[in-house]
Design a protein around this motif. Structure first.
Motif, PDB file in Angstrom:
ATOM      1  N   ALA A  97      26.055  14.386 -43.497  1.00 34.57           N
ATOM      2  CA  ALA A  97      27.009  14.460 -44.599  1.00 34.57           C
ATOM      3  C   ALA A  97      28.252  13.604 -44.385  1.00 34.57           C
ATOM      4  CB  ALA A  97      27.409  15.916 -44.834  1.00 34.57           C
ATOM      5  N   GLY A  98      28.785  13.593 -43.171  1.00 36.33           N
ATOM      6  CA  GLY A  98      30.022  12.848 -42.923  1.00 36.33           C
ATOM      7  C   GLY A  98      29.871  11.368 -43.178  1.00 36.33           C
ATOM      8  N   LEU A  99      28.732  10.812 -42.810  1.00 31.78           N
ATOM      9  CA  LEU A  99      28.480   9.388 -43.010  1.00 31.78           C
ATOM     10  C   LEU A  99      28.132   9.094 -44.461  1.00 31.78           C
ATOM     11  CD1 LEU A  99      28.069   6.538 -41.872  1.00 31.78           C
ATOM     12  CD2 LEU A  99      25.717   7.196 -41.299  1.00 31.78           C
ATOM     13  N   ILE A 100      27.222   9.871 -45.016  1.00 37.56           N
ATOM     14  CA  ILE A 100      26.777   9.628 -46.393  1.00 37.56           C
ATOM     15  C   ILE A 100      27.933   9.743 -47.382  1.00 37.56           C
ATOM     16  CG2 ILE A 100      25.299  10.507 -48.245  1.00 37.56           C
ATOM     17  CD1 ILE A 100      23.323  11.367 -45.985  1.00 37.56           C
ATOM     18  N   SER A 101      28.744  10.785 -47.241  1.00 36.75           N
ATOM     19  CA  SER A 101      29.851  10.981 -48.183  1.00 36.75           C
ATOM     20  C   SER A 101      30.890   9.876 -48.060  1.00 36.75           C
ATOM     21  CB  SER A 101      30.501  12.352 -47.967  1.00 36.75           C
ATOM     22  OG  SER A 101      31.012  12.468 -46.653  1.00 36.75           O
ATOM     23  N   ALA A 102      31.174   9.421 -46.837  1.00 37.31           N
ATOM     24  CA  ALA A 102      32.154   8.348 -46.656  1.00 37.31           C
ATOM     25  C   ALA A 102      31.690   7.072 -47.340  1.00 37.31           C
ATOM     26  CB  ALA A 102      32.391   8.097 -45.167  1.00 37.31           C
ATOM     27  N   ILE A 103      30.400   6.760 -47.228  1.00 36.47           N
ATOM     28  CA  ILE A 103      29.859   5.545 -47.830  1.00 36.47           C
ATOM     29  C   ILE A 103      29.815   5.662 -49.353  1.00 36.47           C
ATOM     30  CG2 ILE A 103      27.744   4.182 -48.063  1.00 36.47           C
ATOM     31  CD1 ILE A 103      27.270   4.656 -45.064  1.00 36.47           C
ATOM     32  N   GLU A 104      29.380   6.816 -49.857  1.00 37.96           N
ATOM     33  CA  GLU A 104      29.307   6.997 -51.306  1.00 37.96           C
ATOM     34  C   GLU A 104      30.699   7.021 -51.944  1.00 37.96           C
ATOM     35  OE1 GLU A 104      26.897  10.471 -51.891  1.00 37.96           O
ATOM     36  OE2 GLU A 104      25.023   9.321 -51.837  1.00 37.96           O
ATOM     37  N   GLU A 105      31.655   7.647 -51.269  1.00 38.41           N
ATOM     38  CA  GLU A 105      33.024   7.691 -51.800  1.00 38.41           C
ATOM     39  C   GLU A 105      33.657   6.304 -51.858  1.00 38.41           C
ATOM     40  OE1 GLU A 105      35.137  10.528 -49.434  1.00 38.41           O
ATOM     41  OE2 GLU A 105      33.904  12.212 -50.130  1.00 38.41           O
ATOM     42  N   ALA A 106      33.145   5.382 -51.040  1.00 40.31           N
ATOM     43  CA  ALA A 106      33.656   4.010 -51.050  1.00 40.31           C
ATOM     44  C   ALA A 106      33.003   3.163 -52.144  1.00 40.31           C
ATOM     45  CB  ALA A 106      33.426   3.361 -49.689  1.00 40.31           C
ATOM     46  N   GLY A 107      32.075   3.770 -52.923  1.00 44.18           N
ATOM     47  CA  GLY A 107      31.490   3.075 -54.065  1.00 44.18           C
ATOM     48  C   GLY A 107      30.116   2.485 -53.854  1.00 44.18           C
ATOM     49  N   TYR A 108      29.486   2.783 -52.736  1.00 44.37           N
ATOM     50  CA  TYR A 108      28.141   2.269 -52.486  1.00 44.37           C
ATOM     51  C   TYR A 108      27.092   3.211 -53.075  1.00 44.37           C
ATOM     52  CZ  TYR A 108      30.476  -1.012 -49.418  1.00 44.37           C
ATOM     53  OH  TYR A 108      31.297  -2.002 -48.949  1.00 44.37           O
ATOM     54  N   VAL A 109      25.970   2.637 -53.523  1.00 42.96           N
ATOM     55  CA  VAL A 109      24.921   3.426 -54.166  1.00 42.96           C
ATOM     56  C   VAL A 109      23.642   3.362 -53.338  1.00 42.96           C
ATOM     57  CG1 VAL A 109      25.857   3.148 -56.482  1.00 42.96           C
ATOM     58  CG2 VAL A 109      24.237   1.458 -55.610  1.00 42.96           C
ATOM     59  N   VAL A 110      22.898   4.453 -53.356  1.00 41.36           N
ATOM     60  CA  VAL A 110      21.685   4.554 -52.551  1.00 41.36           C
ATOM     61  C   VAL A 110      20.530   3.794 -53.210  1.00 41.36           C
ATOM     62  CG1 VAL A 110      19.941   6.132 -51.637  1.00 41.36           C
ATOM     63  CG2 VAL A 110      22.365   6.760 -51.556  1.00 41.36           C
ATOM     64  N   ASP A 111      19.830   3.003 -52.412  1.00 43.89           N
ATOM     65  CA  ASP A 111      18.660   2.248 -52.874  1.00 43.89           C
ATOM     66  C   ASP A 111      17.651   2.250 -51.731  1.00 43.89           C
ATOM     67  OD1 ASP A 111      16.733   0.424 -53.636  1.00 43.89           O
ATOM     68  OD2 ASP A 111      18.152  -1.120 -54.277  1.00 43.89           O
ATOM     69  N   GLU A 112      16.508   2.870 -51.953  1.00 36.50           N
ATOM     70  CA  GLU A 112      15.513   2.954 -50.890  1.00 36.50           C
ATOM     71  C   GLU A 112      14.580   1.745 -50.850  1.00 36.50           C
ATOM     72  OE1 GLU A 112      13.356   6.590 -50.917  1.00 36.50           O
ATOM     73  OE2 GLU A 112      15.142   7.854 -50.709  1.00 36.50           O
ATOM     74  N   GLU A 113      14.535   0.972 -51.929  1.00 40.67           N
ATOM     75  CA  GLU A 113      13.568  -0.123 -52.027  1.00 40.67           C
ATOM     76  C   GLU A 113      14.125  -1.457 -51.521  1.00 40.67           C
ATOM     77  OE1 GLU A 113      10.379   0.116 -52.835  1.00 40.67           O
ATOM     78  OE2 GLU A 113      10.632   2.288 -52.986  1.00 40.67           O
ATOM     79  N   ASN A 114      15.275  -1.853 -52.069  1.00 40.25           N
ATOM     80  CA  ASN A 114      15.847  -3.155 -51.715  1.00 40.25           C
ATOM     81  C   ASN A 114      17.358  -3.043 -51.474  1.00 40.25           C
ATOM     82  OD1 ASN A 114      13.539  -5.205 -52.065  1.00 40.25           O
ATOM     83  ND2 ASN A 114      13.467  -4.059 -54.006  1.00 40.25           N
ATOM     84  N   PRO A 115      17.774  -2.260 -50.495  1.00 38.38           N
ATOM     85  CA  PRO A 115      19.206  -2.111 -50.254  1.00 38.38           C
ATOM     86  C   PRO A 115      19.812  -3.358 -49.605  1.00 38.38           C
ATOM     87  CG  PRO A 115      17.983  -0.987 -48.546  1.00 38.38           C
ATOM     88  CD  PRO A 115      16.966  -1.465 -49.559  1.00 38.38           C
TER      89      PRO A 115
END
Length: 256
Positions: A97-115
Motif C-alpha cells: 500500500a505505501g508504494l502503490i498509494s504514493a505512485i498513484e497519488e503522484a498521478g501515475y496510472v496502472v497498466d499491466e500490458e504496456n506500462p
C-alpha cells in the motif's frame, strides 16, 4: 570523543526497532536528539507504509513521537525519480500500500500490458502471475525500477526475504538490471541530504545494515555509524571491505 554532527540520517528496521520488537536504545537515542534540538531524518528502504503510517506506528507501537516530515521513504524517492524521467505516466507496481498509494497519488496510472515503468518493492503477497506480468513488461521495454536492494529484512523471526530478492528473480528472468532508488544508491541519499539542508560532512548515516545503510554513507561521501542491533553482526565487522566511520554495539553508547 564523538564528532558533533549537525544532523542525523537514521534507518528504522534493525536500528530503532526489530520487526515488531522495540530496540529501547533506539528510542532513547531519538529522545536525546530531540532534547538537544538536533535535526534528524528517518531514511528508510521500507516501501510498505506511507510516512503517516510510519509515524503512527513509531508512536503507537514504540512510544517514539516524531512529525511526519522526518520520514523519507524509498517510495517517495521513487516518485521523485519518476517525475524527472519524462517517460510517461503508466506503471505496473509490485509492492504494498505505501508504494502503490504514493505512485498513484503522484498521478501515475496502472497498466499491466504496456506500462512505461515497472516498479518493484517489497510485496508480502507477491504471486507468480505478478512476477510474470512484470517480466513481460520489462521485456517490452518498460523502465525497470527497484525501490531498494535489501536482500533480507531483519524481523523478530529472523532474516526474511526483502525487495532485493524479488529484483534478483526479475533480473534473472529479463537480463535487465533495475535502477535502484533506495540505500545505498545516490538517488535517496542526495534527496535526504538536500532535505536536511546541511553539507555532507555535517551529517552522519546511522544504521544496522552494512550493505545498505553504511554503504549509502561510504558511497556518497557521508560519515557512517554502524550499530550492531540488526542485520550486520559483530562477527561480520572484521571482514568489511571498507570500515564504517563509527561502530557501536548499542545506540546508548553514542553521545549526541
Amino acid at each position: 570523543m564523538t564528532k558533533a554532527y549537525k544532523g542525523y540520517l537514521i534507518d528504522l528496521d534493525g536500528t530503532i526497532y526489530l520487526g515488531k520488537e522495540p530496540i529501547p536504545a533506539g528510542k532513547r537515542f531519538v529522545e536525546r536528539l530531540q532534547a538537544k534540538d538536533i535535526p534528524y531524518l528517518f531514511v528508510t528502504n521500507n516501501t510498505t507504509k506511507q510516512p503517516a503510517v510510519v509515524r503512527d506506528r513509531l508512536e503507537n507501537e514504540f512510544g517514539i513521537v516524531v512529525p511526519e516530515s522526518t520520514i523519507y521513504t524509498a517510495s517517495l524517492a521513487t516518485v521523485d525519480y519518476m517525475n524527472t524521467c519524462g517517460k510517461g505516466n503508466s506503471v505496473f507496481v509490485i509492492g504494498e500500500a505505501g508504494l502503490i498509494s504514493a505512485i498513484e497519488e503522484a498521478g501515475y496510472v496502472v497498466d499491466e500490458e504496456n506500462p512505461d515503468y515497472v516498479v518493484v518493492g517489497l510485496d508480502s503477497q507477491v504471486t507468480y502471475e505478478k512476477l510474470a506480468t512484470a517480466t513481460l513488461a520489462i521485456q517490452k521495454g518498460a523502465h525497470f525500477i527497484g525501490t531498494n536492494p535489501d536482500k533480507n529484512i531483519p524481523t523478530e523471526r529472523g532474516l526474511v526475504p526483502g525487495a532485493g530478492s524479488l529484483l534478483a528473480l526479475l533480473e534473472t528472468a529479463t537480463r535487465v538490471k533495475p535502477v535502484i532508488m533506495g540505500k545505498p544508491e545516490a538517488v535517496i541519499m542526495d534527496a535526504a541530504v538536500s532535505k536536511m539542508g546541511f553539507a555532507r560532512d555535517e551529517v552522519v548515516m546511522v544504521g544496522d545494515n552494512y550493505e545498505t545503510d553504511i554503504k549509502s554513507g561510504i558511497n556518497n561521501g557521508i560519515d557512517s555509524l554502524l550499530v550492531l542491533t540488526g542485520f550486520t553482526q559483530k562477527e561480520d565487522v572484521a571482514n568489511l571491505s571498507i570500515a564504517p566511520t563509527h561502530i557501536i554495539d548499542s545506540l546508548d553508547e553514542w553521545e549526541v
